[in-house]
Design a protein around this motif. Structure first.
Motif, PDB file in Angstrom:
ATOM      1  N   ALA A   1       0.826  -1.193   0.000  1.00  0.00           N
ATOM      2  CA  ALA A   1       0.000   0.000   0.000  1.00  0.00           C
ATOM      3  C   ALA A   1       0.864   1.248   0.000  1.00  0.00           C
ATOM      4  N   HIS A   2       0.606   2.171  -0.890  1.00  0.00           N
ATOM      5  CA  HIS A   2       1.373   3.397  -1.168  1.00  0.00           C
ATOM      6  C   HIS A   2       2.776   3.333  -0.574  1.00  0.00           C
ATOM      7  N   LYS A   3       3.176   4.247   0.304  1.00  0.00           N
ATOM      8  CA  LYS A   3       4.552   4.243   0.791  1.00  0.00           C
ATOM      9  C   LYS A   3       4.647   3.943   2.288  1.00  0.00           C
ATOM     10  N   PHE A   4       3.604   3.390   2.845  1.00  0.00           N
ATOM     11  CA  PHE A   4       3.589   3.145   4.280  1.00  0.00           C
ATOM     12  C   PHE A   4       4.442   1.932   4.652  1.00  0.00           C
ATOM     13  N   TRP A   5       4.262   0.835   3.952  1.00  0.00           N
ATOM     14  CA  TRP A   5       4.981  -0.395   4.275  1.00  0.00           C
ATOM     15  C   TRP A   5       6.297  -0.470   3.518  1.00  0.00           C
ATOM     16  N   THR A   6       7.347  -0.793   4.231  1.00  0.00           N
ATOM     17  CA  THR A   6       8.660  -0.973   3.609  1.00  0.00           C
ATOM     18  C   THR A   6       8.952  -2.445   3.354  1.00  0.00           C
ATOM     19  N   ASP A   7       8.218  -3.332   4.022  1.00  0.00           N
ATOM     20  CA  ASP A   7       8.358  -4.777   3.844  1.00  0.00           C
ATOM     21  C   ASP A   7       6.966  -5.405   3.947  1.00  0.00           C
ATOM     22  N   ASP A   8       6.876  -6.673   3.591  1.00  0.00           N
ATOM     23  CA  ASP A   8       5.610  -7.396   3.683  1.00  0.00           C
ATOM     24  C   ASP A   8       5.329  -7.701   5.152  1.00  0.00           C
ATOM     25  N   VAL A   9       4.466  -6.909   5.734  1.00  0.00           N
ATOM     26  CA  VAL A   9       4.204  -7.022   7.171  1.00  0.00           C
ATOM     27  C   VAL A   9       3.577  -8.370   7.516  1.00  0.00           C
TER      28      VAL A   9
ATOM     29  N   LEU B   1       6.404 -10.665   8.090  1.00  0.00           N
ATOM     30  CA  LEU B   1       7.156 -10.298   9.287  1.00  0.00           C
ATOM     31  C   LEU B   1       6.451 -10.727  10.570  1.00  0.00           C
ATOM     32  N   LEU B   2       5.130 -10.684  10.569  1.00  0.00           N
ATOM     33  CA  LEU B   2       4.376 -10.930  11.795  1.00  0.00           C
ATOM     34  C   LEU B   2       3.844 -12.357  11.909  1.00  0.00           C
ATOM     35  N   ARG B   3       3.910 -13.096  10.829  1.00  0.00           N
ATOM     36  CA  ARG B   3       3.394 -14.466  10.862  1.00  0.00           C
ATOM     37  C   ARG B   3       4.323 -15.365  11.690  1.00  0.00           C
ATOM     38  N   VAL B   4       3.712 -16.174  12.548  1.00  0.00           N
ATOM     39  CA  VAL B   4       4.478 -17.061  13.413  1.00  0.00           C
ATOM     40  C   VAL B   4       5.083 -18.196  12.598  1.00  0.00           C
ATOM     41  N   ARG B   5       6.369 -18.436  12.811  1.00  0.00           N
ATOM     42  CA  ARG B   5       7.097 -19.520  12.143  1.00  0.00           C
ATOM     43  C   ARG B   5       7.572 -20.533  13.188  1.00  0.00           C
ATOM     44  N   LYS B   6       8.257 -21.554  12.727  1.00  0.00           N
ATOM     45  CA  LYS B   6       8.831 -22.525  13.646  1.00  0.00           C
ATOM     46  C   LYS B   6       9.858 -21.836  14.550  1.00  0.00           C
ATOM     47  N   GLU B   7      10.006 -22.370  15.719  1.00  0.00           N
ATOM     48  CA  GLU B   7      10.942 -21.825  16.715  1.00  0.00           C
ATOM     49  C   GLU B   7      10.535 -20.425  17.177  1.00  0.00           C
ATOM     50  N   PHE B   8       9.257 -20.087  17.060  1.00  0.00           N
ATOM     51  CA  PHE B   8       8.775 -18.772  17.495  1.00  0.00           C
ATOM     52  C   PHE B   8       8.948 -18.598  18.995  1.00  0.00           C
ATOM     53  N   SER B   9       9.341 -17.393  19.400  1.00  0.00           N
ATOM     54  CA  SER B   9       9.454 -17.058  20.816  1.00  0.00           C
ATOM     55  C   SER B   9       8.770 -15.722  21.080  1.00  0.00           C
TER      56      SER B   9
ATOM     57  N   GLY C   1       8.221  -3.403   9.564  1.00  0.00           N
ATOM     58  CA  GLY C   1       7.714  -3.239   8.209  1.00  0.00           C
ATOM     59  C   GLY C   1       7.393  -1.826   7.806  1.00  0.00           C
ATOM     60  N   THR C   2       7.612  -0.857   8.706  1.00  0.00           N
ATOM     61  CA  THR C   2       7.320   0.531   8.349  1.00  0.00           C
ATOM     62  C   THR C   2       8.226   1.469   9.149  1.00  0.00           C
ATOM     63  N   ASN C   3       8.490   2.626   8.555  1.00  0.00           N
ATOM     64  CA  ASN C   3       9.226   3.686   9.244  1.00  0.00           C
ATOM     65  C   ASN C   3       8.307   4.867   9.556  1.00  0.00           C
TER      66      ASN C   3
ATOM     67  N   VAL D   1      -3.216  -5.036  11.282  1.00  0.00           N
ATOM     68  CA  VAL D   1      -4.350  -5.960  11.215  1.00  0.00           C
ATOM     69  C   VAL D   1      -5.112  -5.757   9.904  1.00  0.00           C
ATOM     70  N   GLN D   2      -5.317  -4.515   9.526  1.00  0.00           N
ATOM     71  CA  GLN D   2      -6.003  -4.244   8.257  1.00  0.00           C
ATOM     72  C   GLN D   2      -5.247  -4.867   7.087  1.00  0.00           C
ATOM     73  N   ARG D   3      -3.914  -4.728   7.084  1.00  0.00           N
ATOM     74  CA  ARG D   3      -3.119  -5.271   5.987  1.00  0.00           C
ATOM     75  C   ARG D   3      -3.147  -6.799   5.983  1.00  0.00           C
ATOM     76  N   ILE D   4      -3.165  -7.416   7.167  1.00  0.00           N
ATOM     77  CA  ILE D   4      -3.256  -8.877   7.254  1.00  0.00           C
ATOM     78  C   ILE D   4      -4.572  -9.359   6.660  1.00  0.00           C
ATOM     79  N   VAL D   5      -5.658  -8.676   6.983  1.00  0.00           N
ATOM     80  CA  VAL D   5      -6.976  -9.053   6.442  1.00  0.00           C
ATOM     81  C   VAL D   5      -6.998  -8.881   4.927  1.00  0.00           C
ATOM     82  N   ILE D   6      -6.467  -7.765   4.450  1.00  0.00           N
ATOM     83  CA  ILE D   6      -6.409  -7.531   3.002  1.00  0.00           C
ATOM     84  C   ILE D   6      -5.606  -8.635   2.323  1.00  0.00           C
ATOM     85  N   SER D   7      -4.483  -8.991   2.910  1.00  0.00           N
ATOM     86  CA  SER D   7      -3.631 -10.033   2.331  1.00  0.00           C
ATOM     87  C   SER D   7      -4.368 -11.362   2.234  1.00  0.00           C
ATOM     88  N   GLU D   8      -5.127 -11.698   3.266  1.00  0.00           N
ATOM     89  CA  GLU D   8      -5.865 -12.966   3.244  1.00  0.00           C
ATOM     90  C   GLU D   8      -6.954 -12.939   2.180  1.00  0.00           C
TER      91      GLU D   8
END
Length: 290
Positions: free
Chosen positions: A2-10, A13-21, A32-34, A251-258
């Motif tokens: 979305a426009h220039k807000f996100w610098t990475d795929d949030v 970045l936020l999705r839980v992976r293996k070995e999550f702590s 994901g943003t500055n 949260v909005q971006r996660i919903v949009i992505s899904e």
């Protein structure tokens, strides 16, 4: 993106992976943003049309038999911002396509049944975006921390949750589970803010202080619940929530992505558009008789 807000795929970045702590997630971070609060508010408004259009396409597809739907599960400690997510993200959606369920302490009738009994009727139907404000995870979080159920029953519930989520995913439900991760310091500041404003006194619950005293136990319970139930068809996202503007935008971006993963499109119609247009135009002379 979305426009220039996100610098990475949030979402990545936020999705839980293996070995999550959970201990390694900084509640005050904004991955994901500055941007800042003003930028977050702009992103929320800018992306509102995108999420509404995807929602409408999802709903429209269900009218011709598509089974796809989305279930967003929100879990968090008190004062983490669930209400703000509901008001600033999901209130932007069309009401006809939104199904909201808020789960409080179980009633006597609900306690007489298995813990998923009260959840099943609220699984969203085809074409809907469902939102659980708290959920079946209360039954392996507070129930575990407060020992309201014996350890063997808590263990059984992890398996029941896995089976339940697999079953509804097989029926077209895209499950998105989100933990809003707030620090105990930020929670205290928000509780004090409520106590300092008479218009917010109604939000304050004296029991929140009792739960604060069990913060380490709750974090351990969240860690275990996330570890045990994260799956490709039912992923967990841990969203740093000290900055409200960031949590809402994420949260909005996660919903949009899904929704984009579903890829809903306007359904083809089974009538002759030109012929129906001619029929409507033929009625333009109609008027209410005097």
């Amino acid at each position: 993106m979305a426009h220039k807000f996100w610098t990475d795929d949030v979402t990545e970045l936020l999705r839980v992976r293996k070995e999550f702590s959970l201990r390694e997630v900084d509640p005050g971070s904004t991955p994901g943003t500055n941007a800042n609060k003003r930028g977050g508010q702009a992103e929320l408004a800018w992306s509102a049309q995108e999420v509404r259009e995807l929602q409408e396409k999802l709903f429209a597809q269900s009218r011709v038999g598509a089974r796809d739907r989305v279930l967003v599960v929100l879990q968090a400690m008190d004062a983490a911002g669930k209400g703000g997510i509901v008001n600033h993200v999901f209130a932007q959606l069309e009401p006809y396509g939104l199904a909201l369920a808020a789960f409080k302490a179980p009633t006597e009738e609900e306690r007489a049944h298995d813990f998923l009994w009260r959840v099943e009727p609220h699984v969203p139907g085809p074409g809907l975006i469902g939102l659980f404000d708290r959920s079946h995870y209360e039954d392996v979080l507070i129930q575990r921390v407060r020992s309201f159920a014996p350890p063997e029953e808590i263990e059984r519930r992890y398996g029941a949750i896995i089976d339940f989520e697999r079953r509804i995913a097989d029926d077209g439900v895209r499950i998105v589970k989100i933990m809003l991760h707030i620090s105990p310091e930020e929670q205290a500041a928000r509780l004090l803010d409520r106590l300092g404003d008479p218009e917010k006194h109604w939000k304050y619950n004296a029991g929140d202080v009792d739960e604060r005293l069990l913060w380490p136990e709750y974090m351990d319970a969240f860690q275990l619940a996330i570890e045990r139930t994260a799956a490709p068809h039912a992923p967990w996202y841990v969203v740093p929530a000290n900055a409200k503007w960031y949590a809402r935008a994420a949260v909005q971006r996660i919903v949009i992505s899904e929704l984009q993963r579903i890829g809903p499109e306007w359904p083809a119609v089974d009538f002759d558009v030109a012929a129906e247009r001619a029929r409507v135009e033929a009625t333009l002379g109609l008027s209410w008789p005097n």
